[in-house]
Write a protein that holds these residues in place. Structure first.
Motif, mmCIF file in Angstrom:
data_model
loop_
_atom_site.group_PDB
_atom_site.id
_atom_site.type_symbol
_atom_site.label_atom_id
_atom_site.label_comp_id
_atom_site.label_asym_id
_atom_site.label_seq_id
_atom_site.Cartn_x
_atom_site.Cartn_y
_atom_site.Cartn_z
ATOM 1 N N ARG A 1 0.830 -1.213 0.000
ATOM 2 C CA ARG A 1 0.000 0.000 0.000
ATOM 3 C C ARG A 1 0.861 1.259 0.000
ATOM 4 O O ARG A 1 0.610 2.178 -0.787
ATOM 5 C CB ARG A 1 -0.908 -0.021 1.233
ATOM 6 N N ARG A 2 1.889 1.287 0.850
ATOM 7 C CA ARG A 2 2.704 2.498 0.948
ATOM 8 C C ARG A 2 3.515 2.747 -0.319
ATOM 9 O O ARG A 2 3.694 3.898 -0.730
ATOM 10 C CB ARG A 2 3.631 2.402 2.165
ATOM 11 N N LEU A 3 4.011 1.677 -0.938
ATOM 12 C CA LEU A 3 4.808 1.835 -2.154
ATOM 13 C C LEU A 3 3.950 1.890 -3.422
ATOM 14 O O LEU A 3 4.481 2.086 -4.516
ATOM 15 C CB LEU A 3 5.823 0.694 -2.259
ATOM 16 N N ARG A 4 2.642 1.667 -3.261
ATOM 17 C CA ARG A 4 1.668 1.801 -4.360
ATOM 18 C C ARG A 4 1.916 0.790 -5.473
ATOM 19 O O ARG A 4 1.823 1.094 -6.670
ATOM 20 C CB ARG A 4 1.693 3.223 -4.932
ATOM 21 N N VAL A 5 2.234 -0.438 -5.090
ATOM 22 C CA VAL A 5 2.501 -1.481 -6.078
ATOM 23 C C VAL A 5 1.669 -2.715 -5.756
ATOM 24 O O VAL A 5 1.121 -2.859 -4.660
ATOM 25 C CB VAL A 5 4.006 -1.853 -6.104
ATOM 26 N N GLU A 6 1.578 -3.605 -6.726
ATOM 27 C CA GLU A 6 0.895 -4.872 -6.515
ATOM 28 C C GLU A 6 1.860 -5.989 -6.160
ATOM 29 O O GLU A 6 1.452 -7.043 -5.684
ATOM 30 C CB GLU A 6 0.100 -5.246 -7.773
ATOM 31 N N ARG A 7 3.157 -5.754 -6.419
ATOM 32 C CA ARG A 7 4.181 -6.740 -6.081
ATOM 33 C C ARG A 7 5.453 -5.997 -5.702
ATOM 34 O O ARG A 7 5.845 -5.035 -6.349
ATOM 35 C CB ARG A 7 4.465 -7.660 -7.259
ATOM 36 N N ILE A 8 6.101 -6.454 -4.624
ATOM 37 C CA ILE A 8 7.387 -5.893 -4.217
ATOM 38 C C ILE A 8 8.471 -6.770 -4.820
ATOM 39 O O ILE A 8 8.595 -7.954 -4.484
ATOM 40 C CB ILE A 8 7.496 -5.837 -2.684
ATOM 41 N N ASP A 9 9.258 -6.209 -5.722
ATOM 42 C CA ASP A 9 10.221 -7.010 -6.475
ATOM 43 C C ASP A 9 11.314 -7.597 -5.588
ATOM 44 O O ASP A 9 11.808 -8.697 -5.857
ATOM 45 C CB ASP A 9 10.842 -6.175 -7.596
ATOM 46 N N LEU A 10 11.724 -6.873 -4.545
ATOM 47 C CA LEU A 10 12.725 -7.400 -3.615
ATOM 48 C C LEU A 10 12.316 -7.054 -2.196
ATOM 49 O O LEU A 10 12.387 -5.902 -1.774
ATOM 50 C CB LEU A 10 14.121 -6.829 -3.909
ATOM 51 N N MET A 11 11.880 -8.067 -1.443
ATOM 52 C CA MET A 11 11.516 -7.909 -0.036
ATOM 53 C C MET A 11 12.567 -8.617 0.809
ATOM 54 O O MET A 11 12.828 -9.805 0.626
ATOM 55 C CB MET A 11 10.132 -8.493 0.242
ATOM 56 N N GLN A 12 13.150 -7.873 1.736
ATOM 57 C CA GLN A 12 14.251 -8.393 2.539
ATOM 58 C C GLN A 12 13.834 -8.538 4.004
ATOM 59 O O GLN A 12 13.183 -7.644 4.563
ATOM 60 C CB GLN A 12 15.449 -7.440 2.449
ATOM 61 N N LEU A 13 14.221 -9.638 4.613
ATOM 62 C CA LEU A 13 14.004 -9.845 6.041
ATOM 63 C C LEU A 13 15.031 -8.990 6.783
ATOM 64 O O LEU A 13 16.226 -9.272 6.739
ATOM 65 C CB LEU A 13 14.157 -11.320 6.391
ATOM 66 N N HIS A 14 14.568 -7.942 7.455
ATOM 67 C CA HIS A 14 15.470 -6.946 8.031
ATOM 68 C C HIS A 14 16.374 -7.540 9.106
ATOM 69 O O HIS A 14 17.559 -7.207 9.181
ATOM 70 C CB HIS A 14 14.650 -5.788 8.602
ATOM 71 N N ARG A 15 15.822 -8.378 9.938
ATOM 72 C CA ARG A 15 16.593 -9.103 10.939
ATOM 73 C C ARG A 15 15.937 -10.456 11.173
ATOM 74 O O ARG A 15 14.715 -10.593 11.076
ATOM 75 C CB ARG A 15 16.661 -8.345 12.280
ATOM 76 N N VAL A 16 16.742 -11.438 11.506
ATOM 77 C CA VAL A 16 16.225 -12.763 11.835
ATOM 78 C C VAL A 16 15.700 -12.725 13.263
ATOM 79 O O VAL A 16 16.418 -12.326 14.191
ATOM 80 C CB VAL A 16 17.322 -13.833 11.700
ATOM 81 N N ASP A 17 14.472 -13.112 13.450
ATOM 82 C CA ASP A 17 13.877 -13.197 14.788
ATOM 83 C C ASP A 17 14.358 -14.484 15.441
ATOM 84 O O ASP A 17 14.032 -15.585 14.979
ATOM 85 C CB ASP A 17 12.353 -13.206 14.666
ATOM 86 N N PRO A 18 15.151 -14.406 16.532
ATOM 87 C CA PRO A 18 15.683 -15.626 17.142
ATOM 88 C C PRO A 18 14.616 -16.503 17.777
ATOM 89 O O PRO A 18 14.877 -17.671 18.076
ATOM 90 C CB PRO A 18 16.654 -15.090 18.209
ATOM 91 N N ALA A 19 13.412 -15.964 17.942
ATOM 92 C CA ALA A 19 12.346 -16.744 18.570
ATOM 93 C C ALA A 19 11.567 -17.587 17.569
ATOM 94 O O ALA A 19 10.712 -18.385 17.965
ATOM 95 C CB ALA A 19 11.384 -15.808 19.316
ATOM 96 N N VAL A 20 11.855 -17.410 16.291
ATOM 97 C CA VAL A 20 11.136 -18.137 15.236
ATOM 98 C C VAL A 20 12.156 -18.825 14.345
ATOM 99 O O VAL A 20 13.126 -18.185 13.925
ATOM 100 C CB VAL A 20 10.268 -17.172 14.396
ATOM 101 N N PRO A 21 11.985 -20.114 14.045
ATOM 102 C CA PRO A 21 12.942 -20.774 13.149
ATOM 103 C C PRO A 21 13.105 -19.996 11.836
ATOM 104 O O PRO A 21 12.113 -19.534 11.254
ATOM 105 C CB PRO A 21 12.316 -22.154 12.913
ATOM 106 N N LEU A 22 14.351 -19.851 11.393
ATOM 107 C CA LEU A 22 14.611 -19.096 10.170
ATOM 108 C C LEU A 22 13.863 -19.703 8.988
ATOM 109 O O LEU A 22 13.341 -18.978 8.126
ATOM 110 C CB LEU A 22 16.115 -19.063 9.896
#
Length: 286
Positions: free
Chosen positions: A117-138
């Motif tokens: 919504r914020r980027l006004r697109v229907e698909r984000i071409d490159l979405m990056q996991l900003h940090r690995v949450d240690p509480a959830v399996p990678l």
């Protein structure tokens, strides 16, 4: 500054785009007040005019305000422009840093929808996991992104601040297009990750790509910069481009003068002797 034909390649295939190997990190761009925002919009448009084809933002940068800024400046996005963003950090004022990592499926899905919504697109071409949450399996975290890719909301998946072991673990679940780690000539903790990315053909996007280190090493860098009639920042960026063909630095700036200076580093071709001089200075610093 001069460069020799046939030397360091200056473009790279990333997330379905042929990107210039010097991008722009949007983190430093102010979104308020109004006059500062207008300056940020001007800089983003100038970057594209100067040939930047990768702009990196994140939900964390202003809790969505930076993504909205990028869209206001650049939407509708010109052909060939890759706007990459990041997710996985939740605003939580009661936490020590005002934020926590959150790799739960519900949160990651909501962040993707918000970013669309914020980027006004229907698909984000490159979405990056900003940090690995240690509480959830990678595997679970990148598995959610894999599912979102299958649903058409994400084109390609990246990681940030991961080790070579974590990169290998993630790749066992889904294809990884990019890794964004802190890295520069004097901050070489992630050398093994750069090497792993190069071996696999994965783009490596160093953040904080400019030198910060000991006085002896920076003195060597400053001396060579004077000899070549360039800035230390340009020299540091040229070193990164030479370090590996998969490296795509994303220096951030709020100054159009510094923007042009950064991009000019692409025209600086280091000789073997100059490259080794910088490496020796970096090893001595460490």
């Amino acid at each position: 500054m001069t460069r020799k034909a046939g030397m360091t390649p200056l473009t790279l295939e990333l997330a379905g785009h042929r990107v210039h190997r010097l991008g722009l990190g949007a983190m430093r761009l102010p979104t308020e007040p109004t006059d500062a925002r207008a300056t940020s919009i001007t800089l983003l448009r100038k970057a594209v005019d100067l040939g930047v084809t990768l702009v990196d933002t994140a939900h964390l940068y202003g809790w969505g305000a930076n993504e909205e800024l990028v869209a206001e400046a650049l939407y509708p996005y010109p052909d060939g422009l890759l706007v990459a963003t990041k997710l996985g950090v939740e605003r939580r004022p009661a936490a020590a840093d005002g934020a926590v990592y959150n790799g739960s499926e519900a949160f990651l899905r909501s962040q993707v929808d918000d970013a669309l919504r914020r980027l006004r697109v229907e698909r984000i071409d490159l979405m990056q996991l900003h940090r690995v949450d240690p509480a959830v399996p990678l595997a679970d975290q990148v598995g959610v992104l894999r599912d979102l890719r299958a649903e058409g909301k994400i084109g390609h998946i990246g990681l940030s601040e991961v080790s070579a072991t974590q990169l290998a673990e993630a790749r066992a679940t889904v294809e990884i297009a990019s890794v964004q780690n802190r890295y520069n000539i004097l901050d070489r903790e992630y050398d093994p990750v750069v090497d792993a990315c190069e071996a696999a053909g994965i783009a490596f996007l160093p953040w904080r790509p400019v030198v910060a280190g000991g006085a002896d090493a920076t003195a060597v860098i400053a001396a060579l910069a004077r000899e070549l009639d360039v800035t230390a920042t340009q020299l540091a960026l040229a070193w990164l481009l030479r370090r590996s063909p998969v490296i795509v630095p994303i220096p951030g700036t709020a100054s159009t003068a510094h923007l042009a200076e950064n991009l000019a580093a692409a025209r600086l071709e280091l000789t073997d002797d100059q490259y080794e001089l910088l490496n020796r200075a970096a090893r001595a610093d460490r």
